[in-house]
Design a protein around this motif. Structure first.
Motif, PDB file in Angstrom:
ATOM      1  N   ARG A  63       0.837  -1.204   0.000  1.00 13.71           N
ATOM      2  CA  ARG A  63       0.000   0.000   0.000  1.00 13.71           C
ATOM      3  C   ARG A  63       0.875   1.258   0.000  1.00 13.71           C
ATOM      4  O   ARG A  63       0.670   2.174  -0.806  1.00 13.71           O
ATOM      5  CB  ARG A  63      -0.923  -0.031   1.219  1.00 13.71           C
ATOM      6  CG  ARG A  63      -1.674   1.248   1.507  1.00 13.71           C
ATOM      7  CD  ARG A  63      -2.612   1.021   2.675  1.00 13.71           C
ATOM      8  NE  ARG A  63      -3.174   2.260   3.196  1.00 13.71           N
ATOM      9  CZ  ARG A  63      -4.105   2.310   4.151  1.00 13.71           C
ATOM     10  NH1 ARG A  63      -4.570   1.183   4.680  1.00 13.71           N
ATOM     11  NH2 ARG A  63      -4.569   3.467   4.578  1.00 13.71           N
ATOM     12  N   TRP A  64       1.857   1.304   0.905  1.00 13.58           N
ATOM     13  CA  TRP A  64       2.753   2.464   1.000  1.00 13.58           C
ATOM     14  C   TRP A  64       3.523   2.643  -0.290  1.00 13.58           C
ATOM     15  O   TRP A  64       3.659   3.753  -0.799  1.00 13.58           O
ATOM     16  CB  TRP A  64       3.709   2.259   2.172  1.00 13.58           C
ATOM     17  CG  TRP A  64       4.676   3.380   2.407  1.00 13.58           C
ATOM     18  CD1 TRP A  64       4.522   4.442   3.254  1.00 13.58           C
ATOM     19  CD2 TRP A  64       5.957   3.559   1.784  1.00 13.58           C
ATOM     20  NE1 TRP A  64       5.623   5.260   3.208  1.00 13.58           N
ATOM     21  CE2 TRP A  64       6.515   4.741   2.301  1.00 13.58           C
ATOM     22  CE3 TRP A  64       6.675   2.831   0.844  1.00 13.58           C
ATOM     23  CZ2 TRP A  64       7.768   5.210   1.911  1.00 13.58           C
ATOM     24  CZ3 TRP A  64       7.918   3.292   0.446  1.00 13.58           C
ATOM     25  CH2 TRP A  64       8.446   4.470   0.974  1.00 13.58           C
ATOM     26  N   ARG A  65       4.014   1.531  -0.815  1.00 10.85           N
ATOM     27  CA  ARG A  65       4.836   1.598  -2.018  1.00 10.85           C
ATOM     28  C   ARG A  65       4.028   2.098  -3.219  1.00 10.85           C
ATOM     29  O   ARG A  65       4.527   2.886  -4.043  1.00 10.85           O
ATOM     30  CB  ARG A  65       5.396   0.214  -2.319  1.00 10.85           C
ATOM     31  CG  ARG A  65       6.271   0.135  -3.554  1.00 10.85           C
ATOM     32  CD  ARG A  65       7.709   0.400  -3.228  1.00 10.85           C
ATOM     33  NE  ARG A  65       8.539   0.456  -4.419  1.00 10.85           N
ATOM     34  CZ  ARG A  65       9.850   0.330  -4.419  1.00 10.85           C
ATOM     35  NH1 ARG A  65      10.489   0.133  -3.278  1.00 10.85           N
ATOM     36  NH2 ARG A  65      10.547   0.416  -5.535  1.00 10.85           N
ATOM     37  N   ALA A  66       2.779   1.663  -3.335  1.00 13.16           N
ATOM     38  CA  ALA A  66       1.946   2.073  -4.467  1.00 13.16           C
ATOM     39  C   ALA A  66       1.652   3.570  -4.422  1.00 13.16           C
ATOM     40  O   ALA A  66       1.771   4.272  -5.434  1.00 13.16           O
ATOM     41  CB  ALA A  66       0.645   1.267  -4.467  1.00 13.16           C
ATOM     42  N   VAL A  67       1.275   4.069  -3.250  1.00 18.77           N
ATOM     43  CA  VAL A  67       0.981   5.497  -3.125  1.00 18.77           C
ATOM     44  C   VAL A  67       2.253   6.314  -3.324  1.00 18.77           C
ATOM     45  O   VAL A  67       2.247   7.346  -4.017  1.00 18.77           O
ATOM     46  CB  VAL A  67       0.332   5.796  -1.757  1.00 18.77           C
ATOM     47  CG1 VAL A  67       0.146   7.295  -1.564  1.00 18.77           C
ATOM     48  CG2 VAL A  67      -1.016   5.069  -1.633  1.00 18.77           C
ATOM     49  N   ASP A  68       3.355   5.874  -2.739  1.00 14.78           N
ATOM     50  CA  ASP A  68       4.618   6.587  -2.892  1.00 14.78           C
ATOM     51  C   ASP A  68       5.051   6.627  -4.361  1.00 14.78           C
ATOM     52  O   ASP A  68       5.571   7.647  -4.839  1.00 14.78           O
ATOM     53  CB  ASP A  68       5.692   5.908  -2.046  1.00 14.78           C
ATOM     54  CG  ASP A  68       7.009   6.674  -2.030  1.00 14.78           C
ATOM     55  OD1 ASP A  68       7.049   7.743  -1.406  1.00 14.78           O
ATOM     56  OD2 ASP A  68       7.973   6.199  -2.662  1.00 14.78           O
ATOM     57  N   HIS A  69       4.831   5.538  -5.078  1.00  9.32           N
ATOM     58  CA  HIS A  69       5.154   5.491  -6.514  1.00  9.32           C
ATOM     59  C   HIS A  69       4.384   6.559  -7.277  1.00  9.32           C
ATOM     60  O   HIS A  69       4.942   7.267  -8.126  1.00  9.32           O
ATOM     61  CB  HIS A  69       4.831   4.099  -7.057  1.00  9.32           C
ATOM     62  CG  HIS A  69       4.920   3.974  -8.539  1.00  9.32           C
ATOM     63  ND1 HIS A  69       6.106   3.742  -9.200  1.00  9.32           N
ATOM     64  CD2 HIS A  69       3.958   4.052  -9.505  1.00  9.32           C
ATOM     65  CE1 HIS A  69       5.880   3.683 -10.503  1.00  9.32           C
ATOM     66  NE2 HIS A  69       4.592   3.870 -10.715  1.00  9.32           N
ATOM     67  N   CYS A  70       3.102   6.676  -6.984  1.00  5.82           N
ATOM     68  CA  CYS A  70       2.279   7.666  -7.680  1.00  5.82           C
ATOM     69  C   CYS A  70       2.712   9.098  -7.337  1.00  5.82           C
ATOM     70  O   CYS A  70       2.777   9.973  -8.214  1.00  5.82           O
ATOM     71  CB  CYS A  70       0.806   7.463  -7.328  1.00  5.82           C
ATOM     72  SG  CYS A  70       0.115   5.901  -7.910  1.00  5.82           S
ATOM     73  N   VAL A  71       3.000   9.343  -6.067  1.00 10.04           N
ATOM     74  CA  VAL A  71       3.394  10.692  -5.642  1.00 10.04           C
ATOM     75  C   VAL A  71       4.703  11.103  -6.314  1.00 10.04           C
ATOM     76  O   VAL A  71       4.821  12.208  -6.875  1.00 10.04           O
ATOM     77  CB  VAL A  71       3.532  10.752  -4.112  1.00 10.04           C
ATOM     78  CG1 VAL A  71       4.158  12.080  -3.681  1.00 10.04           C
ATOM     79  CG2 VAL A  71       2.170  10.570  -3.444  1.00 10.04           C
ATOM     80  N   ARG A  72       5.679  10.239  -6.283  1.00  6.91           N
ATOM     81  CA  ARG A  72       6.988  10.597  -6.832  1.00  6.91           C
ATOM     82  C   ARG A  72       6.951  10.686  -8.360  1.00  6.91           C
ATOM     83  O   ARG A  72       7.693  11.487  -8.944  1.00  6.91           O
ATOM     84  CB  ARG A  72       8.038   9.609  -6.348  1.00  6.91           C
ATOM     85  CG  ARG A  72       8.223   9.713  -4.831  1.00  6.91           C
ATOM     86  CD  ARG A  72       9.385   8.901  -4.304  1.00  6.91           C
ATOM     87  NE  ARG A  72       9.438   9.013  -2.847  1.00  6.91           N
ATOM     88  CZ  ARG A  72      10.004  10.017  -2.179  1.00  6.91           C
ATOM     89  NH1 ARG A  72      10.567  11.012  -2.846  1.00  6.91           N
ATOM     90  NH2 ARG A  72       9.998  10.043  -0.866  1.00  6.91           N
ATOM     91  N   THR A  73       6.112   9.894  -8.993  1.00  9.64           N
ATOM     92  CA  THR A  73       5.950  10.022 -10.444  1.00  9.64           C
ATOM     93  C   THR A  73       5.359  11.382 -10.799  1.00  9.64           C
ATOM     94  O   THR A  73       5.816  12.061 -11.733  1.00  9.64           O
ATOM     95  CB  THR A  73       5.063   8.897 -10.989  1.00  9.64           C
ATOM     96  OG1 THR A  73       5.662   7.631 -10.689  1.00  9.64           O
ATOM     97  CG2 THR A  73       4.879   9.022 -12.496  1.00  9.64           C
TER      98      THR A  73
END
Length: 633
Positions: A63-73
């Motif tokens: 969950r953390w990784r998916a949201v973090d991926h979207c934010v940093r993209t």
């Protein structure tokens, strides 16, 4: 006008929803503490940390990784924009701003957070009373004692507003400096689903209308109707935190239609299995695998599985599943009998109508005692057995009936356990492997252990000499795997499915044949068309020239696995769904056993279930019968 009682009920539901924030942040702190991700700020939002189970840690990592991926993209693709902003709806005690500020990723971007006034005030108090957190705020302005702004700095604005109140949210964000025309990333991490559907639909609509240069990232549950989903819904219902929109938008296809209908130009919907296997590098997945002992592979991907259907058209008939009747004059049913609710047991048919169960775990813990199921007039009954020697406590093991084995069981049942001393070089210890009698050998393939995520060795135990021996095996061996199936077939073994070393389910079939030289064996890959859906933790049986694969776990197909029938003569395959309308409980067909009955077209499915993330443990309460006649025509 709403009544006082209605308002009280609404406040109670809102309080319950706010409570999910407290539980969530503790789980994130646990995952960070075990090294799943780096976050030095979450700990400041928790009064008392607690270590969660590895399954919970992994779930929150993805969950953390998916949201973090979207934010940093988003921050990367908007790096040249003069203004950009992140708007987090229902942010709770998320530490996003502090992480981005600490590693220099904001670069002029502003983070806006909106949540219930009570939650925002609590978060504000924690921030302002903590030296580390307050030190991350520059040009901090004291909040208005009457306004919604609880924290206001140059790059961080925390607002206490009910997200459902559109006009109040619009006014508060405008007053806090949100630029309605600037590129904006809107985050909703398990927020909209707690609202009544009309309210969450309204939020999606006004976000599209008011922020035309925005992206909306939503993380929510899907698939309410499979067994895992039903357990999940029961959990949230008990917490008075219903998942409202899940019934109307149950899968990725419905979610896509929802956002397109509410004003968004495009919608991409990815389940977390797809994200983890497709967008997280193999190296990173390996790092995560090494952090903690983990063996709950079935539950880690339940309830988020979705994708295209692979059933041929027209769809084949559903196969009937029904509860097993008790013996005439015996018990009213098999519910509640110790040993018949169980996970990761091993079963073997000693003779028609006599099935031995060993090992596994149940509500009472892990069990070493055995049990037999006897078919009597009118039905089945369960009898406990007393081992003559210690069987040990085992999970995900195998029990294989050897040629010439005894099968006499009297009313006073005693299981004769005969320790076998085997010479030769024994294979490494393992579990989740397969074992089958081939010619005069016990053939063991695959599995996993503490050193290897998946094994791919072929091991042979000479049954006459009780000696582990090396036999020549020609051909390309199947890739390493565990949680697969292997069934005797014409002097060899047919192997199917499993979970590979990279964490992806497998859908291949391979045949181990006796070699033409008369010594050793040869692997032969089977070309099955259409290819069966990859799956693991299933059970399989050879019936005539057909391999019948039952249950299991798959990732990228609609529904849950039913029965796949592979014709060994033609290479054809058909997928059948299961009609479970006569079974009044969620039926989880993984970590279960299956055996044939006296009928050549019926299977007895025993045990199964799993630990459903943090929502509770489900155990199938009694065996069920599976009618295979439509599949074997």
């Amino acid at each position: 006008m709403p009544t006082a009682n209605t308002k009280k009920q609404k406040k109670g539901r809102d309080t319950a929803v706010q409570g999910t924030n407290d539980s969530s942040v503790v789980s994130k702190v646990s995952a960070a503490a075990q090294g799943y991700f780096q976050d030095d700020f979450l700990q400041h939002f928790v009064c008392k940390a607690a270590r969660r189970a590895p399954l919970i840690n992994r779930g929150y990592y993805v969950r953390w990784r998916a949201v973090d991926h979207c934010v940093r993209t988003f921050l990367r693709v908007t790096a040249e924009c003069p203004k950009r902003q992140v708007l987090s709806l229902g942010a709770g005690f998320d530490s996003l701003y502090f992480r981005l500020r600490a590693d220099g990723s904001l670069n002029g971007a502003v983070v806006f957070e909106v949540d219930f006034p009570d939650v925002a005030r609590r978060k504000s108090a924690l921030i302002l009373s903590n030296e580390t957190l307050s030190g991350m705020l520059d040009s901090h302005l004291p909040p208005s004692p009457t306004g919604p702004a609880c924290v206001c700095s140059s790059q961080y604005r925390l607002l206490g507003v009910d997200v459902r109140e559109e006009s109040q949210v619009e006014q508060a964000l405008g007053a806090a400096g949100l630029d309605w025309a600037a590129p904006t990333l809107i985050l909703s991490e398990v927020v909209l689903t707690y609202m009544e559907t009309r309210w969450s639909d309204a939020v999606i609509s006004w976000a599209a209308r008011l922020l035309p240069q925005s992206l909306l990232v939503v993380y929510e549950q899907i698939r309410p109707d499979d067994a895992f989903g039903r357990v999940m819904l029961q959990h949230f219902h008990k917490l008075n935190s219903r998942l409202h929109a899940l019934r109307q938008y149950p899968d990725t296809a419905a979610q896509r239609r929802r956002f397109l209908d509410k004003g968004w130009e495009q919608c991409v919907c990815v389940d977390m299995n797809h994200f983890f296997l497709g967008l997280v590098s193999e190296e990173e997945r390996g790092r995560v695998e090494s952090l903690e002992p983990f063996d709950e592979h079935e539950v880690s991907c339940e309830s988020v599985s979705s994708g295209p259907s692979v059933s041929p058209s027209p769809s084949p008939p559903a196969l009937s599943v029904r509860p097993v009747p008790a013996a005439v004059g015996g018990l009213e049913g098999l519910e509640g009998l110790e040993g018949l609710e169980g996970l990761a047991m091993a079963s073997t048919s000693l003779r028609p109508g006599l099935i031995l169960l060993t090992g596994g775990s149940s509500r009472g813990g892990r069990g070493a005692a055995g049990r037999v199921l006897l078919r009597a007039q009118g039905g089945w009954r369960s009898v406990g057995v007393e081992p003559a020697a210690d069987l040990g406590v085992r999970l995900h093991h195998t029990a294989t009936r050897l040629p010439g084995g005894g099968s006499e069981v009297r009313e006073a049942v005693k299981l004769c356990v005969e320790p076998t001393v085997c010479s030769g070089e024994a294979p490494p210890p393992r579990w989740r492997h397969s074992a089958a009698v081939v010619s005069n050998f016990l053939f063991v393939f695959g599995g996993k252990n503490q050193r290897e995520a998946a094994l791919g060795d072929s091991c042979f135990l000479d049954l006459d000499q009780r000696r582990w021996t090396h036999l020549p095996v020609e051909g390309a061996a199947p890739e390493p795997r565990h949680s697969h199936s292997a069934c005797p077939f014409r002097g060899g073994v047919v192997l199917f499915g499993g979970l590979g070393r990279r964490g992806a389910p497998l859908g291949d079939a391979a045949l181990l044949r006796p070699a033409g030289s008369g010594r050793g064996f040869c692997w032969e890959a089977l070309d099955v068309r259409p290819p069966p859906v990859p799956r693991y933790s299933h059970r399989a049986h050879v019936m005539g020239d057909k391999l019948v694969v039952v249950g299991g776990v798959w990732l990228h197909a609609d529904g849950v696995p039913g029965v796949a029938v592979i014709d060994m003569a033609t290479g054809g395959s058909v997928e059948f769904s299961l009609d479970t309308t006569s079974v009044p409980w969620p039926l989880m067909l993984h970590s279960f056993c299956s055996e044939t009955t006296d009928s050549e077209s019926e299977l007895l499915l025993i045990g199964g279930g799993g630990n459903c993330f943090s929502f509770g443990t489900h155990l199938n309460p009694q065996p069920v019968c599976l009618d295979l006649r439509p599949a074997l025509i």
